[in-house]
Design an enzyme around this catalytic site. Structure first.
Site, short mmCIF file in Angstrom:
data_model
loop_
_atom_site.label_atom_id
_atom_site.label_comp_id
_atom_site.label_asym_id
_atom_site.label_seq_id
_atom_site.Cartn_x
_atom_site.Cartn_y
_atom_site.Cartn_z
N ASP A 14 0.87 -1.18 0.00
CA ASP A 14 0.00 0.00 0.00
C ASP A 14 0.90 1.23 0.00
OD1 ASP A 14 -2.35 1.52 0.09
OD2 ASP A 14 -2.25 1.70 2.26
N SER A 15 0.33 2.36 -0.42
CA SER A 15 1.11 3.59 -0.38
C SER A 15 1.44 3.97 1.07
CB SER A 15 0.34 4.72 -1.06
OG SER A 15 -0.90 4.89 -0.41
N CYS A 77 -3.54 -1.08 -2.32
CA CYS A 77 -3.81 0.33 -2.62
C CYS A 77 -4.73 0.43 -3.84
CB CYS A 77 -2.47 1.01 -2.92
SG CYS A 77 -2.60 2.72 -3.42
N GLU A 162 -4.38 10.46 8.05
CA GLU A 162 -2.94 10.47 8.33
C GLU A 162 -2.61 11.30 9.56
OE1 GLU A 162 0.01 9.40 6.52
OE2 GLU A 162 -1.50 7.97 5.88
N CYS A 194 -10.76 3.24 -1.13
CA CYS A 194 -9.42 3.69 -0.72
C CYS A 194 -9.12 3.00 0.60
CB CYS A 194 -9.40 5.20 -0.56
SG CYS A 194 -7.90 5.83 0.22
N HIS A 196 -7.52 3.80 3.13
CA HIS A 196 -7.62 4.63 4.33
C HIS A 196 -9.05 4.77 4.87
CE1 HIS A 196 -3.53 5.78 3.62
NE2 HIS A 196 -3.54 6.60 4.65
N1 DGL Z 1 -3.59 3.85 -0.52
C1 DGL Z 1 -4.32 4.79 -1.32
C2 DGL Z 1 -5.55 4.15 -1.93
O1 DGL Z 1 -6.01 3.12 -1.47
C3 DGL Z 1 -4.75 6.01 -0.53
C4 DGL Z 1 -3.69 6.89 -0.03
C5 DGL Z 1 -2.89 7.62 -1.08
O2 DGL Z 1 -3.44 8.54 -1.74
O3 DGL Z 1 -1.75 7.27 -1.22
O4 DGL Z 1 -6.09 4.66 -2.88
#
Ligand code: DGL
Length: 276
Positions: A14-15, A77, A162, A194, A196
């Site tokens: 994931d990011s 992600c 975050e 997403c 998050h």
């Molecule tokens: N992990 C990203 C997603 O699921 C969200 C966070 C980001 O923008 O990096 O889309």
């Protein structure tokens, strides 16, 4: 935390640390496997980056995880799944990793949303990158051409989560603003597109009320992964079964450890990863 031993792992990318929410539910359902989690926190958010950047970063993450003995990588992600996954599967894997695979989170959640909707109106909350890729609408319509999809980009949610503000009044007000147009359209199913947003589920539920089904990857993915491994014994037999998890972050590991532990539901120890 148990130490990783012999046998390949399942990589979860994931990011940031949102994907830990997904890993948590996967390890609850499939505790026997070894997992390596990688969060590219140094370069997040991905949601506001170009498709080329997301592709390059995702490729580097896949390289890192395969070099660390993963047999299978899941892009937890949504931004990477919707903008980079197809190219990775169609171009990168055939060139470099013929016997490995990379899967995304988009299709498992989409399949559950299509089963869930009664009135064929599906809402999607996602990052700007995911919405502008058009992937959710494209894939939903492929499965059921009768569905109408309402996508909403939510650029303020990731920074709020975050900042540890998921319970704050500002977050609730912003959620109401993002959800209003979807609820006005009468969606009966809402995809949290997403990683998050999983942590905001209760706050979202307070606004939608009980009549809207909320679909998120942490509930969709474990069963789909289980089915995938059953259908791919050539990958399953290479996986180690020590029930161990290792966590990497490209960013400040102490911060990742603190926030990541909230997403994962228990304390984690995080090592620094360098991607190139
Ligand atoms: N992990 C990203 C997603 O699921 C969200 C966070 C980001 O923008 O990096 O889309």
């Amino acid at each position: 935390m148990a130490q990783q031993k012999k046998g390949g792992s399942i990589g979860i990318f994931d990011s940031g640390f949102g994907g830990l929410h997904v890993l948590r539910s996967i390890t609850e359902s499939l505790p026997q496997y070894n997992y390596i989690y990688l969060g590219d926190t140094a370069r997040m958010p991905y949601g506001t980056r170009s498709q080329d950047e997301v592709y390059t970063f995702t490729k580097q993450a896949v390289d890192f995880l395969f070099k660390n003995d993963c047999e299978l990588v899941i892009l937890a992600c949504y931004t990477a799944s919707s903008t980079a996954l197809r190219k990775i599967q169609q171009q990168y894997l055939p060139q470099k990793y013929l016997d490995k695979n990379v899967l995304g989170v988009l299709i498992p959640t989409i399949e559950d949303a299509v089963i869930s909707t009664k009135n064929k109106k599906i809402g999607v909350l996602a990052t700007e990158g995911t919405v502008s890729s058009g992937a959710f609408t494209r894939e939903l319509i492929k499965i059921d051409p009768a569905v109408i999809v309402f996508e909403k980009a939510c650029p303020l949610l990731v920074p709020l989560v975050e900042a540890g503000e998921h319970n704050g009044q500002t977050t609730k007000d912003i959620l109401r603003k993002y959800l209003s147009p979807l609820l006005e359209q009468g969606v009966d199913t809402l995809i949290l597109g997403c990683t998050h947003y999983g942590i905001l589920k209760n706050q979202i539920r307070d606004i939608t009320g009980p009549s809207v089904s909320i679909i998120e990857s942490s509930s969709s993915l474990p069963l789909k992964l289980h089915q995938y491994l059953e259908n791919h014994p050539e990958i399953e037999k290479k996986l180690g079964k020590k029930g161990a998890s290792i966590f990497y972050s490209t960013g400040v590991t102490s911060r990742f450890q603190a926030l990541g532990s909230q997403f994962f539901g228990k304390n984690i120890k995080v090592q620094k990863a360098f991607l190139n």
